[in-house]
Design an enzyme around this catalytic site. Structure first.
Site, PDB file in Angstrom:
ATOM      1  N   LYS B  54       0.833  -1.203   0.000  1.00 59.10           N
ATOM      2  CA  LYS B  54       0.000   0.000   0.000  1.00 59.10           C
ATOM      3  C   LYS B  54       0.868   1.254   0.000  1.00 59.10           C
ATOM      4  O   LYS B  54       0.589   2.219  -0.721  1.00 59.10           O
ATOM      5  CB  LYS B  54      -0.947  -0.004   1.211  1.00 59.10           C
ATOM      6  N   GLN B  98      -4.472  -1.559   9.721  1.00 63.77           N
ATOM      7  CA  GLN B  98      -4.372  -2.855   9.052  1.00 63.77           C
ATOM      8  C   GLN B  98      -5.004  -3.954   9.918  1.00 63.77           C
ATOM      9  O   GLN B  98      -4.679  -4.088  11.091  1.00 63.77           O
ATOM     10  CB  GLN B  98      -2.902  -3.183   8.760  1.00 63.77           C
ATOM     11  N   ASP B 121     -11.001   3.278   4.440  1.00 62.07           N
ATOM     12  CA  ASP B 121     -11.445   1.891   4.248  1.00 62.07           C
ATOM     13  C   ASP B 121     -12.972   1.782   4.278  1.00 62.07           C
ATOM     14  O   ASP B 121     -13.519   0.725   3.981  1.00 62.07           O
ATOM     15  CB  ASP B 121     -10.860   0.989   5.349  1.00 62.07           C
TER      16      ASP B 121
END
Lengths: 285, 285
Positions: B54, B98, B121
């Site tokens: 990422k 994460q 997200d």
């Protein structure tokens, strides 16, 4: 008629009687009465009837209610101010903003301004998201009534194919999200005005939930023999109030069916009371 | 193979190149660079790879990134403190925590603590609810990649029957909610481990989206000839990384298919960049 009737009137009476008992108990433990604040903007006659019925149901179960009436020309800012006041008012546990609102008002902004803990309609995006994530705070009243009806009639959902006709924010989308969760475990299909060959899909339904707002829309040919048919529609016609399902013929095919009136509608008001009691509890802790 | 390949690698390159241009333009107009803060708790090797990929993708497109590494024994409160700091930091536009987090951490509490405007997200319940209500702020990265892929390959969804296999919070539930909205207008069915006679349902799919996390789970017999098959699975097996779809035989039946690797996976990272840029824009206004 061969289908078993899912009797909303009887269920509503039963659940409201349970709520009455719980309200008494709540009052004993907390020295405060659960209270619903209803906000009504303008003079829409249907809205006035709805709000009156909701307040009457509160009264029957010992829940306090307030009515905040605002003129039809109220602005978004004025309504936001009232919502902010009710958010802060420790005596108010549930806030109900009766829809539809007049056109000049930004409905989404109002519904997002209601404190999530007082949002007994479960219209706040945070509460909608929590339903999707399987950790609901409140369930919107009509879908809440539907699942409560299935539960009390011991109609199991795991592995069943549920077909929802209609994708409104108030019924179709939340009930679909509720029934696909772990625990409910239904296979869920959402149909709507753009669905092709709708009958081929509705005929697959073990449980058919119809909330599309068209009188007699679902005919007998669209229903699998023995299916559970839940009619959420409330349509005013010349021959009175009818549902979205063509009750007579469908009741000869279905295994279970809700009448209109006397079905889901009465549970909607009842679950508003249940949510108000739940809100009062949430706000004590 | 008769199916047309939906090439995620090519699409990812194309979209990342567009994002690079937009980042340059953003920098000129705002004198600040979009910045993603990645939070990594513990030493899970897979998570470390994901975060590294990422950050590399950020670098390629001119987006700044920060890495906040915390030890495996971090508590919920300690992580909440870091999230609160990043929420307030004006230089940070997107926050990525994460997953999975170590067991002692309350994941739902952490994800709800991320500021909704920095929630790239789209895991915050408010952002999930806004998707359901048809007014999304951000779309979760994998579903976002799927709809972007359909759009760029000119695969229309109105009236199509989309069958989603899997009901995760990250893929199944959000993509189902996105595709049933007005505009997308698909008829959507969500299947999962409790679904009965799954093949009879998947065979109805015009567009089959599989995100169940089981190698080669979808076989050719489960696919309608000519269907669009989107494979979201990433399974590590002895023969390398494979999807949830038995690619060889299914590609002889399907009309369109995503490979694994080289399909949706690359778009997930790409849409994280798009969301970070969108967050930077949202935070300027």
């Amino acid at each position: 008629m061969t289908a078993v009737l899912l009797n909303g009137k009887e269920l509503a009476r039963e659940i409201q009687s349970e709520i009455s008992d719980e309200v008494v108990e709540f009052l004993q433990n907390n020295a405060t009465t659960p209270c619903l604040a209803a906000v009504l903007v303008g003079e829409d006659p249907a809205s006035e009837v709805y709000v009156r019925n909701k307040r009457k149901a509160c009264e029957r179960t010992g829940i306090d209610s307030q009515l905040h009436k605002l003129p039809a020309e109220t602005t978004t800012d004025e309504l936001l101010k009232l919502v902010a006041k009710l958010n802060k008012d420790a005596d108010v546990h549930g806030i109900l903003v009766q829809l539809p609102l007049p056109k000049q008002i930004d409905e989404a902004r109002i519904l997002t301004a209601v404190h999530p803990l007082k949002d007994v309609d479960a219209f706040h995006p945070e509460n909608v998201g929590r339903i999707v994530q399987g950790r609901p705070r409140y369930l919107p009243c009509t879908p809440h009534g539907v699942v409560e009806m299935l539960r009390r009639y011991k109609i199991e959902t795991p592995g069943k194919h549920v077909v929802v006709v209609g994708r409104s924010d108030i019924v179709g989308k939340p009930i679909a999200n509720m029934l696909m969760q772990r625990g409910a475990d239904a296979t869920v299909t959402v149909c709507h005005s753009r669905t092709r060959d709708l009958p081929s899909i509705t005929r697959q339904a073990d449980i058919l939930i119809v909330a599309i707002g068209k009188a007699h829309f679902v005919t007998a040919e669209m229903v699998k023999p023995g299916a559970v048919v839940v009619d959420v529609g409330i349509n005013r016609t010349e021959s009175g109030i009818v549902g979205d399902v063509d009750f007579g013929p469908v009741s000869e095919v279905a295994g279970w069916i809700t009448p209109v009136p006397g079905g889901v509608g009465l549970l909607t008001v009842t679950m508003l009371l249940a949510n108000t009691l739940a809100a009062a509890r949430n706000l004590q802790t």
